[in-house]
Design an enzyme around this catalytic site. Structure first.
Site, mmCIF file in Angstrom:
data_model
loop_
_atom_site.group_PDB
_atom_site.id
_atom_site.type_symbol
_atom_site.label_atom_id
_atom_site.label_comp_id
_atom_site.label_asym_id
_atom_site.label_seq_id
_atom_site.Cartn_x
_atom_site.Cartn_y
_atom_site.Cartn_z
ATOM 1 N N ASP A 10 0.661 -1.226 0.082
ATOM 2 C CA ASP A 10 0.003 0.111 0.128
ATOM 3 C C ASP A 10 0.711 1.145 -0.076
ATOM 4 O O ASP A 10 1.841 1.399 0.681
ATOM 5 C CB ASP A 10 -1.010 -0.130 1.304
ATOM 6 C CG ASP A 10 -1.893 1.042 1.318
ATOM 7 O OD1 ASP A 10 -2.910 0.863 0.499
ATOM 8 O OD2 ASP A 10 -2.072 1.872 2.286
ATOM 9 N N GLU A 28 1.625 -0.434 -5.165
ATOM 10 C CA GLU A 28 0.722 0.261 -5.259
ATOM 11 C C GLU A 28 1.564 1.968 -5.376
ATOM 12 O O GLU A 28 1.772 2.344 -4.320
ATOM 13 C CB GLU A 28 -0.341 0.393 -4.315
ATOM 14 C CG GLU A 28 -1.336 1.401 -4.790
ATOM 15 C CD GLU A 28 -2.115 2.342 -3.563
ATOM 16 O OE1 GLU A 28 -3.189 2.783 -3.775
ATOM 17 O OE2 GLU A 28 -1.553 2.453 -2.514
HETATM 18 C C1 GLC Z 1 -4.241 2.975 -0.607
HETATM 19 C C2 GLC Z 1 -5.349 1.998 -0.449
HETATM 20 C C3 GLC Z 1 -6.548 3.014 0.013
HETATM 21 C C4 GLC Z 1 -6.198 3.605 1.261
HETATM 22 C C5 GLC Z 1 -4.968 4.421 1.303
HETATM 23 C C6 GLC Z 1 -4.433 4.771 2.458
HETATM 24 O O1 GLC Z 1 -4.340 4.006 -1.651
HETATM 25 O O2 GLC Z 1 -5.416 1.361 -1.740
HETATM 26 O O3 GLC Z 1 -7.802 2.251 -0.042
HETATM 27 O O4 GLC Z 1 -7.235 4.514 1.634
HETATM 28 O O5 GLC Z 1 -3.926 3.609 0.442
HETATM 29 O O6 GLC Z 1 -4.097 3.513 3.278
#
Ligand code: GLC
Length: 559
Positions: free
Chosen positions: A207, A279
């Site tokens: 994440d 991500e």
């Molecule tokens: C990422 C997740 C999202 C979350 C954010 C903070 O982007 O995919 O859902 O709110 O991180 O953890």
């Protein structure tokens, strides 16, 4: 044996809250996932990625973790987790879990200790506490804004009752950012990685993998108004790199890579090809590719692809750029159209107004477009995506053609974005509504009661899995055919040769991958269908006139 399975894997994202509810409390759970693994095997995916199910006060749907090494009772127990993993493995499905290293919950024991400790203490040093500016420290340490809206700093009250230091949270105030320059934080995350690797997970989706290191001195920064909130450009127009976005002092700092090299080395000590997937909302693509250099992660989400409009020329460019950028570092490209943070592609692809990532759509959103067009385009877009070489991510519910839920009542909304912008941005709840499994059952078979943590629309009976199973032309049947065809023809492992189209202004894309020719008509006008056996079509064809309509993708077997 190394199969490098991740280079070609079709990975299905499970959002545990909304997948299947075994105990009928309205919240999906691990036991629900285990019960439905047969359906996923039948769909034809290779792996599942689970969004967080860890102990959490659920201020950001579990992306606010209070204990990284336990299961929140909402979702079950570690025993349920183990059962789920072994059942998945027995069916040949790999399991990837979410790792949230940028921030914890404010209920994490470390943050509670930090609040109780003094400024400058080791306990505060695990997070980013700073003194405020102004005569009495009454101003935030810098001008950074939270991704969810509002300031990225919150002031605490010191244990003695006086107004105190501030802590950084790039997301909600309940999600304090760790200080990743602190070795103690690094060691703790090695422990967390080992905990789940020892339990048999096949990898981690990391994440906010572009956010963990902040520029020295935490300099002020004002993001450009039109930038996507997570750092990438967004909108209906083709993604344009804004050099200003590239300079954000909290995204994509070089220091993050050292952390991933460390993790990769740790994963490589385990048998069985465990993977890391980033991500990282970063652009342009060659920059994203830095996350997947040979000694770093295995995959990075291709958000440039997700953000590309349904337009032949733009698609051809992003496909070429993706393959080139990732190949330059020896990595496969990934492809993705939907996830739990974006407007579902069955709705997004019909939007007629720009919609920055994370803002969401609701009843007052202009330019929502026609749902039937959205679904036709979504099916065609998926048929195009699943013919591309590389690994593809699917988000639960897209195999049913689910649209974004637009009409959620205001008082049902739960995304912190909604609260932090006082309802100005709807946020992401509309893509997170619990899945419909059976048309006539309570909660459409999500659980065996009528409880669902977000209300399901009355119009969802026809989307239910049971209503689509075995029905020719249903979106579920299309996904099954695409995934089976992708495997049978080795498309994920293949290579792409453009045959035609994709020129600026053109509506049709044609390419070959092995013995399959793929034609995508992104326009509204029917075009001639070349000769060949139709393997899969995303929509009805007029065989008599040998034409394919607009917003349709066809796979043909060619000699
Ligand atoms: C990422 C997740 C999202 C979350 C954010 C903070 O982007 O995919 O859902 O709110 O991180 O953890």
């Amino acid at each position: 044996m190394t199969s490098e399975w991740w280079r070609t894997a079709a990975i299905y994202q499970i959002y545990p809250r909304s997948f299947a509810d075994a105990n009928g409390d309205g919240m999906g759970d691990l036991a629900g996932i285990t019960q439905r693994l047969g359906d996923l095997a039948e769909l034809g995916i290779d792996a599942i990625w689970l969004s967080p199910f860890y102990t959490s006060p659920q201020k950001d749907a579990g992306y606010d973790v209070a204990d990284y090494c336990d299961v929140d009772p909402l979702f079950g127990s570690l025993t349920d987790f183990d059962a789920m993993v072994s059942e998945a493995h027995a069916r040949g499905i790999r399991v990837i879990v979410d790792l949230v290293p940028n921030h914890s919950s404010d209920q994490h024991v470390w943050f509670q200790q930090a609040l109780a400790a003094a400024p400058g203490s080791a306990e505060r040093g695990r997070y980013l506490f700073r003194d405020g500016r102004g005569a009495d420290g009454e101003l935030a340490p810098n001008n950074w804004e939270s991704v969810f809206g509002g300031p990225a700093w919150t002031r605490i009250t010191e244990p003695d009752g006086t107004p105190g230091q501030w802590y950084l949270h790039l997301f909600d105030s309940s999600q304090p950012d760790f200080d990743w320059t602190n070795e103690e934080v690094r060691e703790e995350f090695r422990r967390i990685l080992r905990f789940w690797l020892d339990r048999g997970v096949d990898g981690f989706r990391v994440d906010v993998a572009h956010g963990m290191i902040k520029a020295d001195g935490l300099p002020d920064w004002t993001p450009p108004a039109e930038g996507g909130s997570m750092g990438g450009a967004a909108g209906l127009e083709e993604a344009v790199v804004d050099p200003a976005v590239a300079q954000a002092p909290y995204w994509a700092q070089d220091g993050v890579h050292e952390i991933y090299r460390d993790w990769r080395a740790l994963l490589d000590t385990y048998p069985g090809e465990r993977i890391l997937a980033a991500e990282a909302w970063v652009d342009p693509l060659p920059r994203v590719a830095k996350w997947v250099r040979p000694d770093e992660m295995h995959q990075a989400f291709n958000f440039a692809y997700l953000e590309t409009p349904w337009q032949a020329g733009a698609l051809r460019r992003v496909i070429d750029d993706s393959i080139d950028a990732f190949a330059a570092v020896g990595a496969p490209s990934t492809w993705v159209l939907s996830n739990h943070d974006v407007v579902r592609h069955a709705t997004r692809l019909a939007l007629t107004e720009p919609n920055p990532q994370g803002h969401g759509v609701g009843p007052r959103t202009p330019g929502l477009g026609d749902p039937a067009t959205g679904l036709r385009r979504a099916r065609a877009a998926t048929a195009l995506m699943l013919a591309l070489p590389g690994s593809a991510y699917l988000y639960q519910g897209e195999e049913l053609g689910l649209p974004e839920v637009i009409e959620l009542p205001d008082d049902a909304r739960q995304d912190p974005t909604w609260f932090r912008t006082n309802g100005e941005r709807y946020g992401r709840d509309g893509c997170r509504v619990p899945l419909p499994w059976a048309s006539a059952a309570q909660s459409y078979g999500f659980g065996d009661t009528d409880a669902a943590w977000l209300p399901q629309p009355a119009s969802w009976a026809s989307f239910a899995r049971e209503a689509q199973q075995g029905v020719e032309g249903s979106t579920l049947s299309l996904y099954q055919a695409l995934l089976a065809g992708r495997r049978a023809h080795g498309l994920a492992d293949g290579s792409l040769e453009w045959l035609d189209g994709g020129a600026d202004g053109a509506d049709v894309l044609t390419f070959r991958n092995g013995d399959v020719t793929v034609i995508a008509n992104t326009g509204a006008t029917p075009v001639a269908l070349p000769a060949g056996e139709v393997l899969v079509t995303s929509g009805p064809l007029d065989v008599a006139s040998a034409e394919m309509p607009g917003d349709t993708t066809v796979w043909l077997r060619t000699a």
